[in-house]
Design an enzyme around this catalytic site. Structure first.
Site, PDB file in Angstrom:
ATOM      1  N   ILE A  60       0.836  -1.200   0.000  1.00 34.66           N
ATOM      2  CA  ILE A  60       0.000   0.000   0.000  1.00 34.66           C
ATOM      3  C   ILE A  60       0.872   1.252   0.000  1.00 34.66           C
ATOM      4  O   ILE A  60       1.970   1.259   0.554  1.00 34.66           O
ATOM      5  CB  ILE A  60      -0.965  -0.035   1.215  1.00 34.66           C
ATOM      6  CG1 ILE A  60      -2.122   0.941   1.053  1.00 34.66           C
ATOM      7  CG2 ILE A  60      -0.222   0.170   2.528  1.00 34.66           C
ATOM      8  CD1 ILE A  60      -3.277   0.695   2.013  1.00 34.66           C
ATOM      9  N   CYS A  61       0.369   2.311  -0.652  1.00 32.74           N
ATOM     10  CA  CYS A  61       0.999   3.635  -0.596  1.00 32.74           C
ATOM     11  C   CYS A  61      -0.134   4.647  -0.444  1.00 32.74           C
ATOM     12  O   CYS A  61      -1.191   4.305   0.094  1.00 32.74           O
ATOM     13  CB  CYS A  61       1.878   3.892  -1.826  1.00 32.74           C
ATOM     14  SG  CYS A  61       0.982   4.010  -3.388  1.00 32.74           S
ATOM     15  N   ARG A  62       0.040   5.847  -0.905  1.00 33.91           N
ATOM     16  CA  ARG A  62      -1.009   6.851  -0.742  1.00 33.91           C
ATOM     17  C   ARG A  62      -2.199   6.574  -1.654  1.00 33.91           C
ATOM     18  O   ARG A  62      -3.341   6.593  -1.223  1.00 33.91           O
ATOM     19  CB  ARG A  62      -0.451   8.251  -1.020  1.00 33.91           C
ATOM     20  CG  ARG A  62      -1.464   9.367  -0.817  1.00 33.91           C
ATOM     21  CD  ARG A  62      -0.783  10.729  -0.925  1.00 33.91           C
ATOM     22  NE  ARG A  62      -1.716  11.773  -0.592  1.00 33.91           N
ATOM     23  CZ  ARG A  62      -2.391  12.478  -1.488  1.00 33.91           C
ATOM     24  NH1 ARG A  62      -2.240  12.238  -2.780  1.00 33.91           N
ATOM     25  NH2 ARG A  62      -3.226  13.423  -1.101  1.00 33.91           N
ATOM     26  N   GLY A  64      -1.700   4.273  -4.827  1.00 34.47           N
ATOM     27  CA  GLY A  64      -1.570   3.017  -5.542  1.00 34.47           C
ATOM     28  C   GLY A  64      -0.463   2.914  -6.566  1.00 34.47           C
ATOM     29  O   GLY A  64      -0.182   1.823  -7.042  1.00 34.47           O
ATOM     30  N   MET A  88      -3.838   4.280   0.818  1.00 35.87           N
ATOM     31  CA  MET A  88      -4.269   4.765   2.130  1.00 35.87           C
ATOM     32  C   MET A  88      -5.415   5.774   2.022  1.00 35.87           C
ATOM     33  O   MET A  88      -6.195   5.928   2.965  1.00 35.87           O
ATOM     34  CB  MET A  88      -3.089   5.382   2.885  1.00 35.87           C
ATOM     35  CG  MET A  88      -2.098   4.371   3.417  1.00 35.87           C
ATOM     36  SD  MET A  88      -2.801   3.183   4.603  1.00 35.87           S
ATOM     37  CE  MET A  88      -3.284   4.261   5.958  1.00 35.87           C
TER      38      MET A  88
END
Length: 109
Positions: A60-62, A64, A88
């Protein structure tokens, strides 16, 4: 690329957060492993030590895109990895917990 929606990530899933330090400190999923994309190759060993041997790694990141890069790398290494679509931002919008290192409520930067 293997992708899942936030709603499909179980509460006990192994989550790898590849956002940078300032984003992580603002708020993250409780229990996630944090290895920033900028340090990922150098710190790859931390993932192999922490990840379940027979389980899936949810990256996961901010939003995708960074997690997509890491997911592709992991899949090439033979790891069962999936990108968490929407990152996120979707995690928080779905009402999933976002916390700081001390367990206080956090936010997505």
């Amino acid at each position: 690329m293997p992708t899942v929606q936030v709603s499909d990530v179980k509460d006990d899933a192994f989550l790898l957060d590849v956002r940078e330090d300032d984003e992580w400190q603002a708020g993250h999923a409780e229990g996630a492993l944090h290895i920033p994309l900028s340090e990922f190759v150098a710190r790859y060993g931390e993932l192999t030590e922490a990840a379940p041997q027979d389980g899936r790694v949810h990256v996961i990141c901010r939003a995708g895109s960074r997690s997509a890069q890491v997911t592709m790398y992991l899949v090439q290494q033979g790891v069962d990895a999936v990108n968490v679509d929407g990152g996120m931002q979707d995690w928080q919008q779905a009402g999933r917990p976002v916390v700081t290192d001390d367990g206080a409520p956090g936010f997505v930067l």
